[in-house]
Design a protein around this motif. Structure first.
Motif, PDB file in Angstrom:
ATOM      1  N   ALA A 108     -17.167   1.675  -1.701  1.00  0.00           N
ATOM      2  CA  ALA A 108     -16.091   0.688  -1.767  1.00  0.00           C
ATOM      3  C   ALA A 108     -16.379  -0.382  -0.509  1.00  0.00           C
ATOM      4  O   ALA A 108     -15.949  -1.513  -0.573  1.00  0.00           O
ATOM      5  CB  ALA A 108     -14.660   1.513  -1.337  1.00  0.00           C
ATOM      6  N   ALA A 109     -16.799   0.266   0.737  1.00  0.00           N
ATOM      7  CA  ALA A 109     -17.234  -0.487   1.832  1.00  0.00           C
ATOM      8  C   ALA A 109     -18.282  -1.573   1.288  1.00  0.00           C
ATOM      9  O   ALA A 109     -18.294  -2.661   1.771  1.00  0.00           O
ATOM     10  CB  ALA A 109     -17.793   0.370   2.757  1.00  0.00           C
ATOM     11  N   ARG A 110     -19.340  -1.248   0.360  1.00  0.00           N
ATOM     12  CA  ARG A 110     -20.288  -1.920   0.085  1.00  0.00           C
ATOM     13  C   ARG A 110     -19.901  -3.264  -0.743  1.00  0.00           C
ATOM     14  O   ARG A 110     -20.014  -4.437  -0.579  1.00  0.00           O
ATOM     15  CB  ARG A 110     -21.404  -1.311  -0.621  1.00  0.00           C
ATOM     16  N   ILE A 111     -18.780  -2.797  -1.630  1.00  0.00           N
ATOM     17  CA  ILE A 111     -18.193  -3.878  -2.608  1.00  0.00           C
ATOM     18  C   ILE A 111     -17.456  -4.829  -1.751  1.00  0.00           C
ATOM     19  O   ILE A 111     -17.511  -6.017  -2.127  1.00  0.00           O
ATOM     20  CB  ILE A 111     -17.372  -3.083  -3.584  1.00  0.00           C
ATOM     21  N   SER A 112     -16.653  -4.275  -0.777  1.00  0.00           N
ATOM     22  CA  SER A 112     -15.774  -5.203   0.051  1.00  0.00           C
ATOM     23  C   SER A 112     -16.716  -6.008   0.942  1.00  0.00           C
ATOM     24  O   SER A 112     -16.361  -7.242   0.902  1.00  0.00           O
ATOM     25  CB  SER A 112     -15.104  -4.329   1.003  1.00  0.00           C
TER      26      SER A 112
END
Lengths: 590, 91
Positions: A443-447
């Protein structure tokens, strides 16, 4: 080798270095992604913080801002460094002891309120998004001038490079690329500064040259500069020409705002110990000072150089003939940032202050029809400095790489602050608390990818208010985030209702004051009062209002806390534990 | 986390009071060199010449930054000493 190939080589090599570091420093856990596993040496972190902090504004714009105003803009020098004293003593060590990943997380836990955390997330995203626009446009300008590509193509290349090391490495990758970027940018800034100082004063250290003797005339450099400026009808360089009260508030706003910027604060989460956080703030300031002690010298010396170029026979002699313009003027005229107009048709460029009545009289008598340097953008000063001082081609190529390093390192820090707020403070805390570490990392990478796409879009279509939004970023950081963090550490009395009230009052008052004079959402024509000294409340400019916003925040928080239920005992214990360093290592795994 | 509870409130109170004192002193110096000497008190210092200008200008463009660096390093050194003295340092 021509200049273009040289620029391409130096910038290409620096980019290859950043990508190489990214592959070496991949993040495998959320702790690595958010806080580089808290294993960063304090000196290394100081260097990364310096690159994180010094943006396109510090590298490209600041010397120009000082050059064209003189003493009055010392506010930037004091404000942007003074904030580190506040950080080192009032925030960094305690937030490191707290040992979590984001700024809103501290606010949410300390004020035991999801609402407080949400207000902090909103403030953080507004601050960081507005700030990142300036970095992306700055990178675009550097690309288009030095690599002769469309600025949109330049922007895509810059985004792709940031994407590689920020998405792959998170805080870990960003930290080590920032160290490389710091080295590139400080070398690029210092070399031309040393040359120009040697040429004008014979002193190789720019900071000393500024207060040294002008070799050519034998009088102090600043006296010489004051002389030629006054002869041309400009304000003298060292004198004060604005309101003391406003300069005081503006400087203080920049100091408090600097200490409240989330992307700077989270850098201190990456060091192993509380004592390291204190040292690290000191090292950060040392690395920042290397540039900030040169900047005022570059400003004053470049201003004098430019006047010498335009008045080759002295201010009393003949002005520069149009067909004798040096190459750098021709180069920068093409970008539209520099402009000349031969108003009286004499084939020469008369540069003077035509808004000064006494000067205008003299000018009319001499047959001049107005200032013929019609446009001189602040930003040219640093970028054209090597050309003005006739330095070799590789120095010019370095400036290009340095400007890009400054813009990209700050952009990466901001993007991390945004993406961790989204994945950690919104997704994990508010939407899906049971998310696994692997999924949170994803999720952090997608954000992060989303934040980069947004920043690229805003860089391609910069809102017309790009310049003013920086005032908004500092105003909000000063009026919302800094007071909340400081009170959370230094006062047990402030409870959740008080903190929420304080942040809301600080935020709203600052936003309203700025919009009143600069227009609603910066849309031209929607301002309710003209942005002039006579209309400002007590003569406070919208840029200087952050201090007042912070003060209102403190007052509101104390009043509301006094009227509502006391802070619970476990929160008081939390504050006690944050105040002492012991146990910081245990806080790593939470 | 266990050692947090072994700390007695009284000792930590003295440690915190000592910290507040050094912060207050530092903040006074911090404000004096920048907001004071650099801005508000500059007219009072105008008689002291420094390299073609006056002391206030020097503080505004250079002196304050140098003092800021000294302040942070002194604070870091002082606090590390204080941490050990009160037994709250990180082992």
């Amino acid at each position: 080798m021509d200049q273009y190939t040289l620029n391409l080589l130096v910038v290409g090599a620096s980019f290859a270095l950043y990508v190489g570091i990214a592959i070496w420093a991949r993040a495998g856990s959320t702790s690595e992604f958010y806080a580089a596993n808290r294993g960063v040496n304090p000196i290394v972190n100081g260097m990364a913080t310096a690159a994180d902090w010094m943006s396109a504004a510090s590298f490209i714009s600041m010397a120009g801002l000082i050059a064209f105003v003189g003493y009055g803009n010392s506010s930037f020098l004091m404000g942007w460094t003074g904030g580190y004293v506040l950080l080192a003593m009032l925030l960094a060590p305690y937030l490191r002891k707290f040992g979590k990943f984001t700024v809103p997380e501290f606010i949410g836990d300390r004020f035991y309120s999801q609402t407080a955390r949400l207000v902090a997330v909103i403030a953080l995203i507004v601050i960081s998004v507005t700030y990142v626009i300036g970095q992306m446009t700055g990178a675009g300008v550097a690309f288009s001038r030095f690599l002769e590509v469309e600025s949109s193509t330049g922007l895509y290349i810059a985004s792709a490079v940031v994407f590689v090391y920020a998405v792959l490495g998170g805080m870990k990758g960003i930290t080590y690329t920032q160290v490389a970027q710091y080295i590139v940018l400080i070398i690029a800034y210092t070399i031309p500064a040393v040359f120009i100082s040697l040429q004008l004063t014979g002193n190789p250290i720019p900071g000393l040259g500024l207060f040294g003797t002008h070799t050519e005339s034998g009088i102090p450099l600043l006296v010489k500069l004051n002389q030629v400026l006054v002869e041309l009808g400009f304000n003298d360089y060292t004198g004060q020409h604005g309101s003391t009260f406003n300069m005081f508030l503006f400087t203080l706003s920049l100091m408090i705002g600097t200490a409240g910027l989330p992307h700077v604060i989270i850098r201190f989460f990456t060091v192993p110990k509380v004592s390291d956080a204190r040292w690290s703030a000191g090292w950060a300031l040392v690395f920042i000072a290397l540039l900030y002690l040169s900047a005022p010298a570059v400003g004053a010396m470049a201003r004098l150089n430019i006047i010498d170029t335009l008045w080759p026979n002295g201010t009393a002699g003949e002005a520069l003939a149009i067909d004798e313009k040096p190459d750098w003027m021709l180069n920068w005229e093409k970008t539209g940032l520099l402009g000349f107009e031969d108003k009286n048709g004499d084939g020469k460029i008369q540069y003077y202050n035509d808004k000064n009545a006494a000067m205008q009289e003299k000018a009319t008598a001499a047959g001049w029809a107005g200032n013929e340097v019609t446009r001189f953008n602040n930003d040219i000063l640093v970028l054209a400095n090597p050309e003005i001082a006739q330095l070799p081609g590789w120095v010019i190529a370095l400036i290009a790489a340095g400007g890009l390093a400054a813009a990209l390192s700050t952009a990466a820090g901001l993007l991390l602050a945004i993406s961790s707020a989204i994945s950690h403070d919104l997704i994990k805390s508010q939407i899906n608390p049971n998310i696994s570490e692997k999924d949170e990392l994803l999720a952090a990478r997608i954000s992060m990818a989303f934040a980069i796409a947004l920043a690229t879009y805003l860089g391609l279509n910069p809102p017309g208010f790009a310049a003013q939004v920086v005032a908004l970023a500092f105003g909000l950081a000063a009026s919302s985030i800094f007071p909340a963090l400081m009170m959370g550490i230094f006062s047990k009395r402030i409870n959740s209702a008080g903190a929420i009230a304080g942040m809301t009052v600080g935020l709203l008052s600052t936003v309203l004051y700025i919009f009143t004079y600069l227009g609603w959402f910066f849309i031209p024509g929607t301002n309710m009062l003209p942005n002039t000294v006579d209309n400002w409340l007590f003569g406070i400019s919208p840029l200087a209002f952050g201090t007042v916003g912070a003060l209102l925040n403190f007052v509101a928080a104390y009043v509301v806390s006094g009227m509502t239920k006391e802070t619970p005992q476990e929160i008081k214990d939390l504050v006690d534990s944050v105040r002492i360093p012991r146990g910081a290592a245990g806080a790593i795994d939470h | 986390m266990a050692d947090r509870k072994t700390q007695t409130g009284k000792d930590n109170g003295a440690y915190w009071a000592a910290n507040i004192r050094i912060i207050m002193i530092s903040m006074v110096i911090w404000a004096l060199v920048s907001l004071g000497f650099g801005i508000v008190l500059r007219p009072l210092l105008s008689g002291i010449p420094v390299g073609g200008t006056d002391l206030g200008f020097w503080f505004a463009q250079q002196g304050s930054i140098i003092v800021f660096m000294i302040l942070i390093f002194y604070y870091a050194w002082y606090m590390n000493k204080l941490d050990r003295q009160y037994g709250v340092d990180e082992e």
